[in-house]
Every structure is written in structure tokens, then in C-alpha cells.
Design an enzyme around this catalytic site. Structure first.
Site, mmCIF file in Angstrom:
data_model
loop_
_atom_site.group_PDB
_atom_site.id
_atom_site.type_symbol
_atom_site.label_atom_id
_atom_site.label_comp_id
_atom_site.label_asym_id
_atom_site.label_seq_id
_atom_site.Cartn_x
_atom_site.Cartn_y
_atom_site.Cartn_z
ATOM 1 N N CYS A 21 95.630 52.532 29.669
ATOM 2 C CA CYS A 21 96.093 51.180 29.979
ATOM 3 C C CYS A 21 97.556 51.181 30.419
ATOM 4 O O CYS A 21 98.327 52.063 30.062
ATOM 5 C CB CYS A 21 95.964 50.310 28.747
ATOM 6 S SG CYS A 21 94.303 50.286 28.083
ATOM 7 N N ARG B 119 97.018 55.978 36.285
ATOM 8 C CA ARG B 119 96.717 56.287 34.886
ATOM 9 C C ARG B 119 95.230 56.124 34.572
ATOM 10 O O ARG B 119 94.763 56.615 33.550
ATOM 11 C CB ARG B 119 97.533 55.387 33.964
ATOM 12 C CG ARG B 119 99.024 55.614 34.076
ATOM 13 C CD ARG B 119 99.789 54.642 33.246
ATOM 14 N NE ARG B 119 99.645 54.883 31.823
ATOM 15 C CZ ARG B 119 100.436 55.682 31.112
ATOM 16 N NH1 ARG B 119 101.417 56.324 31.703
ATOM 17 N NH2 ARG B 119 100.261 55.844 29.829
ATOM 18 N N TRP C 136 91.905 50.239 30.335
ATOM 19 C CA TRP C 136 90.907 51.310 30.280
ATOM 20 C C TRP C 136 90.115 51.053 29.011
ATOM 21 O O TRP C 136 90.657 51.136 27.908
ATOM 22 C CB TRP C 136 91.614 52.666 30.233
ATOM 23 C CG TRP C 136 90.701 53.841 30.389
ATOM 24 C CD1 TRP C 136 90.260 54.389 31.559
ATOM 25 C CD2 TRP C 136 90.133 54.630 29.328
ATOM 26 N NE1 TRP C 136 89.447 55.465 31.292
ATOM 27 C CE2 TRP C 136 89.350 55.630 29.942
ATOM 28 C CE3 TRP C 136 90.207 54.581 27.948
ATOM 29 C CZ2 TRP C 136 88.649 56.575 29.210
ATOM 30 C CZ3 TRP C 136 89.500 55.520 27.214
ATOM 31 C CH2 TRP C 136 88.731 56.516 27.847
ATOM 32 N N ASN D 66 98.739 47.992 24.800
ATOM 33 C CA ASN D 66 98.211 49.358 24.923
ATOM 34 C C ASN D 66 98.096 49.931 23.525
ATOM 35 O O ASN D 66 98.967 49.689 22.686
ATOM 36 C CB ASN D 66 99.171 50.255 25.704
ATOM 37 C CG ASN D 66 99.185 49.942 27.181
ATOM 38 O OD1 ASN D 66 98.446 49.089 27.652
ATOM 39 N ND2 ASN D 66 100.051 50.623 27.910
ATOM 40 N N GLY D 67 97.081 50.737 23.297
ATOM 41 C CA GLY D 67 96.926 51.347 21.974
ATOM 42 C C GLY D 67 95.675 50.844 21.301
ATOM 43 O O GLY D 67 94.831 50.196 21.932
ATOM 44 N N GLU E 194 89.404 76.554 33.924
ATOM 45 C CA GLU E 194 90.132 75.513 34.648
ATOM 46 C C GLU E 194 89.417 75.173 35.962
ATOM 47 O O GLU E 194 89.349 74.015 36.359
ATOM 48 C CB GLU E 194 91.582 75.973 34.896
ATOM 49 C CG GLU E 194 92.471 74.992 35.633
ATOM 50 C CD GLU E 194 92.552 73.596 35.004
ATOM 51 O OE1 GLU E 194 92.055 73.379 33.903
ATOM 52 O OE2 GLU E 194 93.095 72.696 35.671
ATOM 53 N N LYS F 116 88.131 71.402 36.866
ATOM 54 C CA LYS F 116 88.582 70.687 38.070
ATOM 55 C C LYS F 116 87.386 70.187 38.862
ATOM 56 O O LYS F 116 87.365 69.055 39.326
ATOM 57 C CB LYS F 116 89.424 71.599 38.985
ATOM 58 C CG LYS F 116 90.859 71.839 38.623
ATOM 59 C CD LYS F 116 91.783 70.676 38.763
ATOM 60 C CE LYS F 116 91.859 69.845 37.533
ATOM 61 N NZ LYS F 116 92.707 70.232 36.459
ATOM 62 N N GLU G 110 85.516 67.254 37.016
ATOM 63 C CA GLU G 110 86.211 65.980 36.831
ATOM 64 C C GLU G 110 86.398 65.210 38.135
ATOM 65 O O GLU G 110 86.422 63.984 38.111
ATOM 66 C CB GLU G 110 87.521 66.134 36.053
ATOM 67 C CG GLU G 110 88.667 66.761 36.772
ATOM 68 C CD GLU G 110 89.951 66.785 35.917
ATOM 69 O OE1 GLU G 110 90.169 65.884 35.105
ATOM 70 O OE2 GLU G 110 90.730 67.729 36.092
ATOM 71 N N HIS H 85 73.559 86.953 28.363
ATOM 72 C CA HIS H 85 73.170 86.475 27.026
ATOM 73 C C HIS H 85 72.687 85.027 27.084
ATOM 74 O O HIS H 85 72.619 84.353 26.063
ATOM 75 C CB HIS H 85 74.343 86.624 26.057
ATOM 76 C CG HIS H 85 74.784 88.048 25.900
ATOM 77 N ND1 HIS H 85 74.022 88.996 25.261
ATOM 78 C CD2 HIS H 85 75.879 88.700 26.360
ATOM 79 C CE1 HIS H 85 74.643 90.169 25.321
ATOM 80 N NE2 HIS H 85 75.773 90.012 25.983
ATOM 81 N N LYS I 261 94.847 59.200 33.088
ATOM 82 C CA LYS I 261 95.875 60.232 33.206
ATOM 83 C C LYS I 261 96.481 60.574 31.854
ATOM 84 O O LYS I 261 96.768 61.730 31.567
ATOM 85 C CB LYS I 261 96.962 59.747 34.174
ATOM 86 C CG LYS I 261 98.025 60.788 34.490
ATOM 87 C CD LYS I 261 97.452 61.947 35.281
ATOM 88 C CE LYS I 261 98.469 63.038 35.529
ATOM 89 N NZ LYS I 261 97.815 64.306 35.914
HETATM 90 C C1 AGP Z 1 93.302 67.430 33.619
HETATM 91 O O1 AGP Z 1 92.880 67.578 34.917
HETATM 92 C C2 AGP Z 1 92.637 66.379 32.870
HETATM 93 N N1 AGP Z 1 92.797 65.122 33.505
HETATM 94 C C3 AGP Z 1 92.788 66.362 31.359
HETATM 95 O O2 AGP Z 1 91.947 67.376 30.896
HETATM 96 C C4 AGP Z 1 94.179 66.578 30.737
HETATM 97 O O3 AGP Z 1 94.625 67.865 30.978
HETATM 98 C C5 AGP Z 1 94.092 66.297 29.234
HETATM 99 O O4 AGP Z 1 93.714 64.968 29.024
HETATM 100 C C6 AGP Z 1 95.371 66.589 28.504
HETATM 101 O O5 AGP Z 1 96.418 65.781 28.938
HETATM 102 P P1 AGP Z 1 97.926 66.115 28.620
HETATM 103 O O6 AGP Z 1 98.241 67.423 29.234
HETATM 104 O O7 AGP Z 1 98.697 64.979 29.215
HETATM 105 O O8 AGP Z 1 98.058 66.179 27.123
#
Ligand code: AGP
Length: 644
Positions: free
Chosen positions: A2, A27, A78, A104-105, A517, A521, A524, A540, A639
Site C-alpha cells: 500500500c 509498489r 494492496w 498502511n500496515g 533466481e 524471475k 513472477e 531423484h 515491491k
Molecule cells: C523479487 O523479484 C521479488 N519481488 C521478491 O521476492 C523480493 O525479493 C522479496 O519480497 C524480498 O524483498 P526485500 O528484498 O525488499 O526484502
């Protein structure tokens, strides 16, 4: 997640709020809204306008509204409590609509508060936790449940009728928005960044913060509040990052800061030195590509000032060399991409410094009982510096006696403030939800930490550290080479993957860490299911997935385990997999089993994570674009993950 914006001054609030909300779009959110003071007809009201979907929709709606307001608050939501809908979008209002808030929160005790408030006659119109805040402020302000005149009696009657013990409203009401917000905060358990307006105090915005970021600034034409500095940087570069338990009262003529008792406090002003250009696309089609292309600079900037007088130094560690020398266990705690940076660090710390290193998802670490002693170093990695799970894990680790070292991209963020020491990754603002340049900054920073630990423990000589530091710096040019030369190869590989239902990423050693990673990527941003596996583990179980055309994306750069990886790929080839390989430039043989080869320059295996990740980022982006996805704002993701 948010986002909050607020403005009071002498300009049109609606334009400032919309621009601020647009800046916060990165975000991640699912609805947006504003509350504007409306003084038409001589009586001030609060108009609330909300929309599900993008800020652009809200902007169109506002374009048709003749809003002369010079004070207002706005929000991107969000969803956590309640689905994305008009009713659940912020701002939320008190029963009579004279108070509006954005939040927010998460309010952990919202269910009890809601029941209690309902018994006193408050009417709720949403499923959110936030709405209780509006009603608590209303009671503190007016001393009643339903408005300035009729409410006190109604509230008291509801109490008597229910026969239940409820906390007494603050009758007859303090009629001071800032004081009412302070009082409401005493009832709330949880996290909040909050901004409130009241029709009976035109021009005033009351702001509170606990465990959810709030920044405040004073510009030439008024006072501004936001949950992220990016939303107010056009107005001012000197901002106050509100601390937990601090409050601010914004008015057109100035801002006052108070503590929980209402006593005035002198805030700390932070100067923002990055430029807004850094947060704009700069000619690139999307933020993700821009940020991928910035990675050579991130490597260079993260290394600046680290080798002084021929010695590696990380002064911000907050630990003396003697304390560092005593460290006998390292935990890296992080989430998502940052967790993957930790997987790479584990390899380096154990190899160079010979210190056992465990990497844990912060969300798990916080609920385990990990073995922590005063000689344990906990390294908390977080791009945003706000991730709720990582913060909770830091607090837990410190209570148990560990030294905590933060690696983050955001100056003054909670992770930075709550750690004993911090390295900033120098990636500058990262806008695309999918982390790319921050990851590279994290890996470079963790590599420096591993080198320092090795030096302090006399596992590497100063000369060896210097040589490795030089090679680490060389990765900047190697990334540039990939960006300049591998575009076509990546495009071809993406065409081969785009229609798949699933993909496997495999590698061994460093390659296994990088595979994680790559898979994250891809899933997501393209919504294509992907999984990472250590290549040696394929037989396995996961090899059962492979049928003709199934994409296997392998990291098979020249390393001590290269031959082993190739053998694993042959097993996939034999079953008809479509094989994409990230290989070392000059390795022609790999083409015998690979359908597509993407090359990276020759690099020491220990640094291969920095370079080999880049083609995987580009591959994910290409596939996502081919599948028609929004690479900067993927669905359902935020974000900053500021809730558990
Ligand atoms: C990364 O591409 C993601 N959007 C997500 O996994 C992110 O890395 C994770 O939420 C951790 O965020 P931070 O590094 O801000 O703590």
C-alpha cells in the site's frame, strides 16, 4: 504494497495526490482512492473517491470532478483484509464521514475493536482492518459514535443495551485531530502508517507511524506526507523519516512533530541525494530493462571506497576486527530474491572464510528456535529494508544476542536502523517489482563481506583479497558484454520457452544457486511455472517431468562441476528436453546438446553468479513480454512486503 500520499497547501490537492499515487504504483496495488476537503457552500465536507484498478482510472474519474480542494489524502491499496473492491479501498471514513483516513500496515486486534465499536453504535462499510481506525479517531474527536451532536447518547445507549463492558469513549471529545489520532493509536495493536483529515479542521493532516514507513516534507507551496520519498521528491529533497511512536501535524503554514504524549520533538532531517531521473524510465520501454542495464554501474558503485590503502574495509559493519574474528556461525536471513543472494553468499563465506553459514527464509527463521550465541553473525538482506518477516527475524536475533548486519538498498530503512551495522547496495531506487539490480548489489556486498571475514580469519592473504577484489570489479564489464552481445540469443531462447506450461532451471555449485533466481524471475513476471533444481538431483524425481519439448534452462559455465552438469543435461536431452544453456564464451562443445546457448565471458566460478544471472533476468523479461505480461507490475505482487 500500500501507498500513502497527503498534501495541504495552496495548490490543487487532487493533482498532487494523483501524481504522488502514480509514483507509488510500482509498489503494487489493486485499488486507489483520495479524500479531498470540499468547502463549497461554506461548509467543509470530505469527498471520498475510490476506484478498483489502476490510478489512471481514478485520475479519469477525478478529471470530471470540480475539486478545488487544497488539502487531501490518497492511497493505493494492496488487499490484505477483504478482497479488492470499492468498499475496501481507502480512504475509510467515520460514521458521519467527517473524518477520513488512509492506512498502511495491519491492525492485529481489529476484530475485537470492531465488535466493541459496533456495540457502541458504529456502522462499518468495509471488510478492512483499517476502518476501525477511522471510528476510534471519531470517538476520540467527538466523544461519540455517530457524529458531533447525536452520537454521545446513541453510544451510551448501545453500551447499556448490550450490557457489555466496553471502553468508554473519550466523551466529550477532544476536538483536536492530532490528539484524537494519538488516542486512537493507544488502542491499536499492530503496524501503521496513517494519515487522517477531518472536515472540522480544514487544512490539517494528522500523521502517525509504527512499523510502517512515513516520510514528511515541506515544500514551497505546502506540506507533504507519503509512505515513500519518491512521492514527494518533486516538492522537496529534505525530508523527515518519521520514527515509530512519533506524530506529525501538517498544515499549509508548517509542520509540528510530537511524541506519544503530545510533547514537541525536533525531527531529524535527511537530504535525498538521488535524482528523480533515476526513478524514471529514461528512454527504456520498461523499468525492468532499465534496471537490468544499470547493473554494471551498480557493481562499480558498490565497490567504491572499499579498498583503501590496499586493504579491504567495511567501516559501517559496526563490529571491530576482534569481534569479527570471534564469529563462528553466520545466518543469512532474507526473502525471495534476497534469499537467493544469501545462497550465493553461503558458498563464498564457507569457501573463503571457512565459517559455517546457513541461509534461511526470514519467515521461517522467526518462528524457529535457531542456535544463536554472541559469536553468531546474522546478515539480514533486504532490497526495500521494509520486509516484515526480515524485520521480525532481525528483532528476534538481536534479542537472542546475535550481532545483526543489514544489507539493504534503502537509506534509513527499518532494516538499516535496526541492525548493528549496514552496507548499502548502491543500486539506487528500484522500481520494477522484480528485483534485478538490487540482487547484483546484494551479491557484490555479500562477496565483500565474505572476503572481509576470510581476511580477518587469516584464511586469505591481503594479496589474495586484493586480487579477488579486482576480479570482482571486472564483472561490471562482463555484464556490459552480455548486455551488448547476447540480445539475439536470449530472444531465440525466449521463443523456445514462451509457450511452455512449465520450465526447469538447473545447475550445480554456484549454478544451482543461480538457478533459483532464474526460476523466480521467470515465474513472477511471466506467470509460467518454473522450478529450480540442483542438476544432480534431477534423477531423484524431477526428470519424470521431462517429455519432448520441455524447457530445461541450465547454468553450465566453466567450473569444477562443468562435466557433471553436462552429464545431467545429456540425461535431459535423451528424453527430448528443449535445452537452453548459459555457457562460457568459447565453449563450442556445449552446442552439441543445447538447443540454444547464451554466452557469458569467462569468469572465476566464485563470481559467476553476478554475470550468469543477467541472461536469466533478460530471458524472463523476454518471455513475459511475449506472453503479454506487464513486466514492471506483475499481478498479485508488491515491491515492499510490509505484512507477514
Ligand atoms: C523479487 O523479484 C521479488 N519481488 C521478491 O521476492 C523480493 O525479493 C522479496 O519480497 C524480498 O524483498 P526485500 O528484498 O525488499 O526484502
Amino acid at each position: 504494497m500500500c501507498g500513502i500520499v497527503g498534501y495541504t497547501g495552496d495548490e490543487l490537492a487532487k493533482d498532487i495526490l494523483i501524481n504522488g499515487l502514480k509514483r507509488l504504483e510500482y509498489r503494487g496495488y489493486d485499488s486507489a482512492g483520495v479524500a479531498l476537503e470540499d468547502a463549497t457552500g461554506g461548509v467543509t465536507r470530505i469527498d471520498v473517491i475510490r476506484r478498483v484498478g489502476k490510478v489512471a482510472g481514478l485520475e479519469s474519474e477525478l478529471a470530471g470532478v470540480d475539486a478545488a480542494a487544497t488539502c487531501g489524502i490518497g492511497h493505493t491499496r494492496w488487499a490484505t483484509h477483504g478482497r479488492p473492491s470499492m468498499a475496501n479501498a481507502h480512504p475509510h471514513t467515520s460514521c458521519d464521514g467527517r473524518i477520513a483516513i488512509v492506512h498502511n500496515g495491519i491492525i492485529e486486534n481489529f476484530a475485537e475493536l470492531r465488535e466493541e465499536l459496533a456495540q457502541r453504535g458504529h456502522t462499518f462499510t468495509s471488510d478492512t482492518d483499517t476502518e476501525v481506525f477511522a471510528h476510534l479517531i471519531e470517538e476520540a474527536y467527538y466523544g461519540c459514535a455517530t457524529g458531533p451532536v447525536a452520537g454521545a447518547a446513541a453510544g451510551a445507549a448501545a453500551d447499556m443495551a448490550s450490557g457489555q463492558a466496553t471502553s468508554a469513549p473519550a466523551a466529550p471529545g477532544c476536538h483536536d485531530l492530532m490528539a484524537a489520532v494519538r488516542e486512537a493509536c493507544t488502542r491499536v495493536v499492530g503496524a501503521y502508517g496513517l494519515a487522517a483529515v477531518c472536515a472540522d479542521e480544514p487544512g490539517v493532516i494528522a500523521v502517525a507511524r509504527k512499523d510502517s514507513p512515513i516520510v514528511i516534507g515541506r515544500g514551497a507551496r505546502g506540506s507533504y506526507v507519503a509512505s515513500d520519498v519518491i512521492a514527494l521528491i518533486d516538492a522537496t529533497r529534505d525530508v523527515v523519516v518519521l520514527e515509530d511512536g512519533q506524530f506529525a501535524r501538517l498544515a499549509p503554514e508548517g509542520i509540528t512533530y510530537t511524541d506519544a504524549e503530545g510533547a514537541p520533538i525536533e525531527p531529524t532531517v535527511t537530504h535525498i541525494d538521488w535524482d528523480i531521473d533515476m526513478a524514471e524510465k529514461g528512454g527504456y520501454p520498461d523499468f525492468m530493462l532499465k534496471e537490468i542495464c544499470e547493473q554494471p554501474r551498480v557493481v562499480r558503485d558498490t565497490l567504491v571506497g572499499r579498498m583503501t590503502g590496499g586493504e579491504l574495509s567495511i567501516d559501517e559493519l559496526g563490529l571491530s576486527l576482534e569481534e569479527l574474528n570471534l564469529i563462528d556461525r553466520v545466518y543469512v536471513i532474507a526473502c525471495g530474491t534476497s534469499y537467493h543472494a544469501g545462497l550465493i553468499a553461503k558458498n563464498l563465506i564457507e569457501m573463503w572464510a571457512r565459517i559455517p553459514c546457513e541461509v534461511e527464509a526470514a519467515s521461517e527463521f522467526r518462528y524457529r528456535n535457531p542456535i544463536i550465541t554472541p559469536s553468531t553473525l546474522v546478515v539480514a538482506v533486504s532490497q526495500s529494508g521494509e520486509t516484515a518477516d526480515t524485520l521480525a527475524a532481525i528483532r528476534d536475533a538481536r534479542i537472542k544476542g546475535a550481532k545483526v548486519f543489514g544489507i539493504t538498498n534503502v537509506v534509513g530503512s527499518p532494516v538499516a536502523r535496526e541492525s548493528d551495522g549496514v552496507i548499502y547496495t548502491k543500486a539506487n531506487k528500484e522500481i520494477a517489482v522484480a528485483s534485478t539490480k538490487s540482487f547484483i548489489g546484494q551479491v557484490v556486498s555479500l562477496t565483500l563481506l565474505a572476503l572481509l571475514l576470510a581476511q580477518v580469519k587469516y584464511r586469505l592473504t591481503v594479496g589474495q583479497v586484493r586480487m579477488l577484489f579486482r576480479e570482482l570489479g571486472d564483472t561490471a564489464e562482463q555484464i556490459q558484454w552480455i548486455l551488448d552481445t547476447q540480445k539475439d540469443a536470449i530472444h531465440e531462447a525466449a521463443l523456445a520457452c514462451k509457450d511452455a506450461r512449465s520450465a526447469l532451471f538447473v545447475g550445480r555449485g554456484m549454478g544451482a544457486a543461480i538457478a533459483n533466481e532464474g526460476a523466480l524471475k521467470l515465474k513472477e513476471i511471466s506467470y509460467l511455472h518454473a522450478e529450480a533444481y540442483a542438476a544432480g538431483e534431477m534423477k531423484h524425481g524431477p526428470i519424470a517431468l521431462i517429455d519432448p519439448g520441455f524447457p530445461v534452462i541450465a547454468i553450465a559455465t566453466k567450473s569444477p562441476v562443468y562435466d557433471k552438469t553436462v552429464s545431467n543435461l545429456k540425461e535431459c536431452e535423451a528424453r527430448g528436453a528443449k535445452i537452453v544453456v548459459v555457457a562460457t564464451e568459447g565453449d563450442e562443445d556445449i552446442a552439441q546438446i543445447a538447443d540454444h546457448v547464451i554466452y557469458i565471458p569467462p569468469v572465476r566460478d566464485t563470481f559467476s553468479a553476478i554475470t550468469a544471472t543477467v541472461p536469466l533476468q533478460l530471458l524472463a523479461r523476454e518471455v513475459a513480454l511475449m506472453r503479454g505480461c506487464d513486466v514492471d507490475q506483475p499481478r498479485n505482487l508488491a515491491k515492499s512486503v510490509t505484512v507477514e
